[in-house]
Enzyme design. Structure first.
Site, PDB file in Angstrom:
ATOM      1  N   ASP A  53       1.168  -1.219  -0.007  1.00 49.93           N
ATOM      2  CA  ASP A  53      -0.035  -0.174   0.401  1.00 49.93           C
ATOM      3  C   ASP A  53       0.948   0.917   0.149  1.00 49.93           C
ATOM      4  O   ASP A  53       1.717   1.499   1.157  1.00 49.93           O
ATOM      5  CB  ASP A  53      -1.074   0.554   1.317  1.00 49.93           C
ATOM      6  CG  ASP A  53      -1.741   1.359   1.471  1.00 49.93           C
ATOM      7  OD1 ASP A  53      -2.007   2.101   0.671  1.00 49.93           O
ATOM      8  OD2 ASP A  53      -2.459   0.991   1.991  1.00 49.93           O
ATOM      9  N   TYR A 137      -7.235  15.770  -7.902  1.00 53.10           N
ATOM     10  CA  TYR A 137      -5.996  15.156  -8.357  1.00 53.10           C
ATOM     11  C   TYR A 137      -5.145  16.063  -9.025  1.00 53.10           C
ATOM     12  O   TYR A 137      -3.754  15.976  -9.093  1.00 53.10           O
ATOM     13  CB  TYR A 137      -7.372  14.751  -9.792  1.00 53.10           C
ATOM     14  CG  TYR A 137      -6.229  13.613 -10.958  1.00 53.10           C
ATOM     15  CD1 TYR A 137      -5.630  12.247 -10.398  1.00 53.10           C
ATOM     16  CD2 TYR A 137      -6.103  13.915 -11.557  1.00 53.10           C
ATOM     17  CE1 TYR A 137      -5.769  11.133 -10.678  1.00 53.10           C
ATOM     18  CE2 TYR A 137      -5.182  13.224 -13.014  1.00 53.10           C
ATOM     19  CZ  TYR A 137      -5.354  11.831 -12.155  1.00 53.10           C
ATOM     20  OH  TYR A 137      -4.195  11.043 -12.847  1.00 53.10           O
ATOM     21  N   VAL A 170      -5.522   7.394 -21.566  1.00 49.46           N
ATOM     22  CA  VAL A 170      -4.919   7.430 -21.193  1.00 49.46           C
ATOM     23  C   VAL A 170      -6.195   5.850 -21.139  1.00 49.46           C
ATOM     24  O   VAL A 170      -7.432   6.060 -20.424  1.00 49.46           O
ATOM     25  CB  VAL A 170      -3.752   6.283 -20.427  1.00 49.46           C
ATOM     26  CG1 VAL A 170      -3.032   5.551 -21.288  1.00 49.46           C
ATOM     27  CG2 VAL A 170      -2.718   6.993 -20.874  1.00 49.46           C
TER      28      VAL A 170
HETATM   29  P1  NAP Z   1      -5.456   2.047 -13.211  1.00 45.88           P
HETATM   30  O1  NAP Z   1      -5.644   0.856 -13.679  1.00 45.88           O
HETATM   31  O2  NAP Z   1      -6.749   2.199 -11.974  1.00 45.88           O
HETATM   32  O3  NAP Z   1      -4.278   1.651 -11.718  1.00 45.88           O
HETATM   33  C1  NAP Z   1      -4.233   2.021 -10.722  1.00 45.88           C
HETATM   34  C2  NAP Z   1      -3.032   1.023 -10.416  1.00 45.88           C
HETATM   35  O4  NAP Z   1      -2.985   1.716  -8.588  1.00 45.88           O
HETATM   36  C3  NAP Z   1      -3.677   0.100  -9.915  1.00 45.88           C
HETATM   37  O5  NAP Z   1      -3.053  -0.816 -10.425  1.00 45.88           O
HETATM   38  C4  NAP Z   1      -4.730  -0.354  -7.670  1.00 45.88           C
HETATM   39  O6  NAP Z   1      -3.931  -1.024  -7.726  1.00 45.88           O
HETATM   40  C5  NAP Z   1      -2.957   0.656  -7.939  1.00 45.88           C
HETATM   41  N1  NAP Z   1      -2.932   1.264  -6.469  1.00 45.88           N
HETATM   42  C6  NAP Z   1      -4.031   2.005  -6.086  1.00 45.88           C
HETATM   43  N2  NAP Z   1      -3.894   2.432  -5.163  1.00 45.88           N
HETATM   44  C7  NAP Z   1      -2.804   2.192  -4.452  1.00 45.88           C
HETATM   45  C8  NAP Z   1      -2.680   2.134  -3.305  1.00 45.88           C
HETATM   46  N3  NAP Z   1      -2.611   2.650  -2.345  1.00 45.88           N
HETATM   47  N4  NAP Z   1      -0.798   0.949  -3.641  1.00 45.88           N
HETATM   48  C9  NAP Z   1      -0.630   0.854  -4.249  1.00 45.88           C
HETATM   49  N5  NAP Z   1      -0.991   0.225  -5.071  1.00 45.88           N
HETATM   50  C10 NAP Z   1      -2.119   1.473  -5.078  1.00 45.88           C
HETATM   51  O7  NAP Z   1      -5.273   3.251 -13.487  1.00 45.88           O
HETATM   52  P2  NAP Z   1      -3.793   3.986 -14.528  1.00 45.88           P
HETATM   53  O8  NAP Z   1      -4.994   4.479 -15.791  1.00 45.88           O
HETATM   54  O9  NAP Z   1      -3.609   2.470 -15.247  1.00 45.88           O
HETATM   55  O10 NAP Z   1      -2.806   4.575 -14.031  1.00 45.88           O
HETATM   56  C11 NAP Z   1      -2.221   4.985 -13.416  1.00 45.88           C
HETATM   57  C12 NAP Z   1      -1.480   6.401 -13.033  1.00 45.88           C
HETATM   58  O11 NAP Z   1      -1.109   6.608 -14.806  1.00 45.88           O
HETATM   59  C13 NAP Z   1      -2.223   6.837 -12.425  1.00 45.88           C
HETATM   60  O12 NAP Z   1      -1.217   7.337 -11.649  1.00 45.88           O
HETATM   61  C14 NAP Z   1      -2.631   7.859 -12.950  1.00 45.88           C
HETATM   62  O13 NAP Z   1      -2.831   8.996 -12.024  1.00 45.88           O
HETATM   63  C15 NAP Z   1      -1.956   8.128 -14.130  1.00 45.88           C
HETATM   64  N6  NAP Z   1      -2.984   8.818 -15.589  1.00 45.88           N
HETATM   65  C16 NAP Z   1      -4.043   8.051 -15.812  1.00 45.88           C
HETATM   66  C17 NAP Z   1      -4.692   8.441 -16.905  1.00 45.88           C
HETATM   67  C18 NAP Z   1      -5.594   8.171 -17.572  1.00 45.88           C
HETATM   68  O14 NAP Z   1      -6.107   8.409 -18.379  1.00 45.88           O
HETATM   69  N7  NAP Z   1      -5.568   6.443 -17.166  1.00 45.88           N
HETATM   70  C19 NAP Z   1      -3.802   9.631 -17.487  1.00 45.88           C
HETATM   71  C20 NAP Z   1      -2.789  10.058 -16.461  1.00 45.88           C
HETATM   72  C21 NAP Z   1      -2.357   9.815 -15.647  1.00 45.88           C
HETATM   73  P3  NAP Z   1      -4.406  -2.272  -6.678  1.00 45.88           P
HETATM   74  O15 NAP Z   1      -5.695  -1.182  -6.794  1.00 45.88           O
HETATM   75  O16 NAP Z   1      -4.130  -3.097  -6.795  1.00 45.88           O
HETATM   76  O17 NAP Z   1      -3.851  -1.591  -5.189  1.00 45.88           O
END
Ligand code: NAP
Length: 239
Positions: A53, A137, A170
């Site tokens: 975490d 955010y 993304v």
């Molecule tokens: P996602 O699929 O929801 O991935 C987020 C990951 O973070 C999950 O695998 C989750 O796994 C993990 N997580 C969340 N809280 C956590 C905690 N307290 N400890 C450890 N792991 C944790 O979303 P994503 O789009 O791939 O996002 C990945 C990153 O890219 C994020 O930082 C997001 O802000 C950034 N981002 C995303 C976008 C977009 O449009 N998708 C755009 C810009 C930036 P568990 O739940 O198993 O812990």
């Protein structure tokens, strides 16, 4: 062969980053809260799965019993809502995972990271601009850039670099949740909501996870050894 850690490696962008490094022959550790998701990422590849975490100091510290050469602080989460209506609990939750999580991860990584190490944060275009409904955010992701730019100066003489990748929307579960939110808020079709979500990107499409992976791969490469404190926008020209 590099030792690579990817937090939030159980889904979306983190999973794509983990697959990239594993396919390059690197020794990859994926970390997140759900072991089942991490095991899905591993599939038939060689990879270590560890629960963490990122908001918990001791949990993060335990991940660094051995050093890593590349640490990708990717774990994150979102919350939407106008600042005037935002609860303190939602604010604290998003700050804890998106900002404190990166701080704890990078600080722990630095305890045993060797020369040439790479610290890479997955930030966001919301690190570089604000917007309606994304106050918490965006504040958390702006904070990540402040941390990255300051840390970059602090590690500059050690051969370690610290950079951020700033993607637009993304195509992952997080973006799907954003589309669902827009559908509900404006009572519109999925097609329309998707159009609104990608509207800020001049390419008028979602960024593909592989496009974020390429940016991470570059920042982790030997050739990027003088790129430090940089925020690399992967947003189709939005920034
Ligand atoms: P996602 O699929 O929801 O991935 C987020 C990951 O973070 C999950 O695998 C989750 O796994 C993990 N997580 C969340 N809280 C956590 C905690 N307290 N400890 C450890 N792991 C944790 O979303 P994503 O789009 O791939 O996002 C990945 C990153 O890219 C994020 O930082 C997001 O802000 C950034 N981002 C995303 C976008 C977009 O449009 N998708 C755009 C810009 C930036 P568990 O739940 O198993 O812990």
């Amino acid at each position: 062969m590099r030792r690579v850690l990817v937090t939030g490696g159980g889904s979306g962008i983190g999973r794509a980053i983990a697959h990239h490094f594993a396919d390059e022959g690197d020794e990859v550790t994926v970390a997140g809260r759900r072991m089942s998701a991490l095991e899905e990422t591993r599939g038939s590849r060689q990879m270590t799965c560890r629960t963490v975490d990122v908001t918990d100091e001791a949990s993060v510290a335990a991940l660094f019993d051995n050093p890593y050469d590349v640490v990708v602080a990717n774990a994150g989460g979102g919350v939407t809502g106008k600042v005037a209506q935002l609860s303190l609990a939602d604010w604290n939750r998003v700050m804890a995972v998106n900002l404190t999580g990166v701080f704890l991860t990078f600080r722990a990584a630095l305890q045993n990271m060797e020369e040439g190490g790479r610290l890479i944060a997955i930030a966001s275009t919301a690190s570089l601009q604000g917007g309606s409904n994304i106050g918490a955010y965006s504040a958390s992701k702006h904070g990540v850039l402040g941390l990255v730019r300051s840390l970059a100066v602090e590690v500059a003489k050690t051969g370690i670099t610290c950079n951020a990748v700033c993607p637009g929307f993304v195509d992952t579960d997080m973006a799907a949740a954003a589309v669902d939110g827009v559908m509900k808020r404006f009572d519109i079709s999925r097609h329309k909501a998707e159009g609104m979500v990608v509207g800020g990107n001049p390419m008028k499409r979602m960024i593909r996870p592989e496009e974020v992976v390429s940016a991470v791969g570059f920042l982790a490469s030997d050739g990027a050894s003088s790129v430090n404190g940089h925020a690399l926008s992967v947003s189709g020209g939005e920034i």
